[in-house]
Scaffold this motif. Structure first.
Motif, PDB file in Angstrom:
ATOM      1  N   ARG A   1      -7.407   2.968   2.564  1.00  0.00           N
ATOM      2  CA  ARG A   1      -6.536   3.568   3.691  1.00  0.00           C
ATOM      3  C   ARG A   1      -6.115   5.060   3.576  1.00  0.00           C
ATOM      4  N   THR A   2      -6.184   5.742   2.315  1.00  0.00           N
ATOM      5  CA  THR A   2      -6.118   7.002   2.266  1.00  0.00           C
ATOM      6  C   THR A   2      -7.325   7.781   3.069  1.00  0.00           C
TER       7      THR A   2
ATOM      8  N   LEU B   1       0.737  -1.094  -0.122  1.00  0.00           N
ATOM      9  CA  LEU B   1      -0.149  -0.022  -0.066  1.00  0.00           C
ATOM     10  C   LEU B   1       1.013   1.379   0.149  1.00  0.00           C
ATOM     11  N   ASP B   2       2.063   1.289   0.818  1.00  0.00           N
ATOM     12  CA  ASP B   2       2.977   2.241   0.799  1.00  0.00           C
ATOM     13  C   ASP B   2       3.509   2.536  -0.686  1.00  0.00           C
TER      14      ASP B   2
ATOM     15  N   ALA C   1       2.169   1.747  -3.483  1.00  0.00           N
ATOM     16  CA  ALA C   1       1.030   2.053  -4.377  1.00  0.00           C
ATOM     17  C   ALA C   1       0.909   3.774  -4.171  1.00  0.00           C
ATOM     18  N   VAL C   2       1.024   4.122  -3.260  1.00  0.00           N
ATOM     19  CA  VAL C   2       0.843   5.464  -3.021  1.00  0.00           C
ATOM     20  C   VAL C   2       1.977   6.198  -3.428  1.00  0.00           C
TER      21      VAL C   2
ATOM     22  N   GLU D   1      -0.849  11.709  -0.642  1.00  0.00           N
ATOM     23  CA  GLU D   1      -2.068  10.593  -0.762  1.00  0.00           C
ATOM     24  C   GLU D   1      -2.866  11.174  -1.595  1.00  0.00           C
TER      25      GLU D   1
ATOM     26  N   VAL E   1      -6.095   0.700  -1.229  1.00  0.00           N
ATOM     27  CA  VAL E   1      -5.526   2.172  -1.530  1.00  0.00           C
ATOM     28  C   VAL E   1      -6.488   3.023  -0.703  1.00  0.00           C
TER      29      VAL E   1
ATOM     30  N   TRP F   1      -6.719  -1.458  -5.638  1.00  0.00           N
ATOM     31  CA  TRP F   1      -7.033  -0.028  -5.402  1.00  0.00           C
ATOM     32  C   TRP F   1      -8.124   0.279  -4.499  1.00  0.00           C
TER      33      TRP F   1
END
Length: 207
Positions: free
Chosen positions: A72-73, A24-25, A27-28, A109, A69, A66
């Protein structure tokens, strides 16, 4: 289950959570770069030394990645400024919301989500067909945002219909100001924020 097996399971779960967070990190970071090809699950997996199989194990498919992501944001973004027994007048509350949105939309983000959304289908029906989990997460943002705006003004004598209208247009308006800040502008953005705040206050106040 033996003690050794239980300990092994805990280590495996920790490794799995660590891998998921690392993906996830990554991906961001990749999405925020805005580079060509950044919206690629394979590229993100390779950046942390993982495989497509790892993506599938952690998220099911690219749609699951996706959606994760976005979720999470949203968790990191938090809620609108709101305090129990808030005695601040309408202008202060609107100004705080405008400032909070401006700062939030300039974050790493926010850039990541902007680039991800740009790569996704524009048509809602097509988005829901190809990326149902991602579409559901994005749809939930709209509802949560509308409820947050209603909550922010619930104790004031403000027309709920007007609050819904403000909730509908203000994210786009703020993205416009953020775009001006990124591109460079001769406009005074502080003045622009004050003008937007005053316009919203006048509308919500019924003047």
């Amino acid at each position: 289950m033996s003690t050794d097996a239980a300990a092994s399971g805990r280590r495996t779960n920790r490794r799995g959570r660590s891998t998921r967070e690392a993906m996830l990190d990554a991906a961001v970071t990749a999405l925020a770069s805005g580079e060509p090809g950044a919206v690629s699950a394979n590229r993100i997996a390779k950046e942390i030394g993982a495989t497509w199989g790892t993506v599938k194990y952690q998220f099911g498919d690219v749609d699951g990645l996706w959606a994760a992501v976005l979720h999470r944001t949203a968790e990191h973004r938090g809620e609108l400024p709101y305090r129990e027994n808030n005695t601040a007048p309408l202008p202060e509350r609107v100004a705080e919301i405008v400032e909070t949105l401006f700062l939030g939309l300039t974050s790493r983000e926010a850039r990541a989500i902007e680039h991800l959304r740009a790569a996704l289908p524009r048509d809602p029906a097509e988005l829901e067909r190809l990326y149902p989990q991602t579409a559901a997460e994005l749809a939930s943002w709209k509802d949560k945002w509308a409820r947050a705006c209603q909550k922010a003004f619930a104790d004031l004598d403000v027309d709920p219909a007007r609050v819904r209208e403000v909730a509908a247009f203000i994210p786009g308006a703020m993205r416009g100001l953020v775009s001006e800040a990124r591109l460079g502008t001769y406009s005074d953005l502080d003045e622009a924020q004050r003008g937007l705040t005053n316009a919203i206050v006048a509308y919500l106040g019924g003047t």
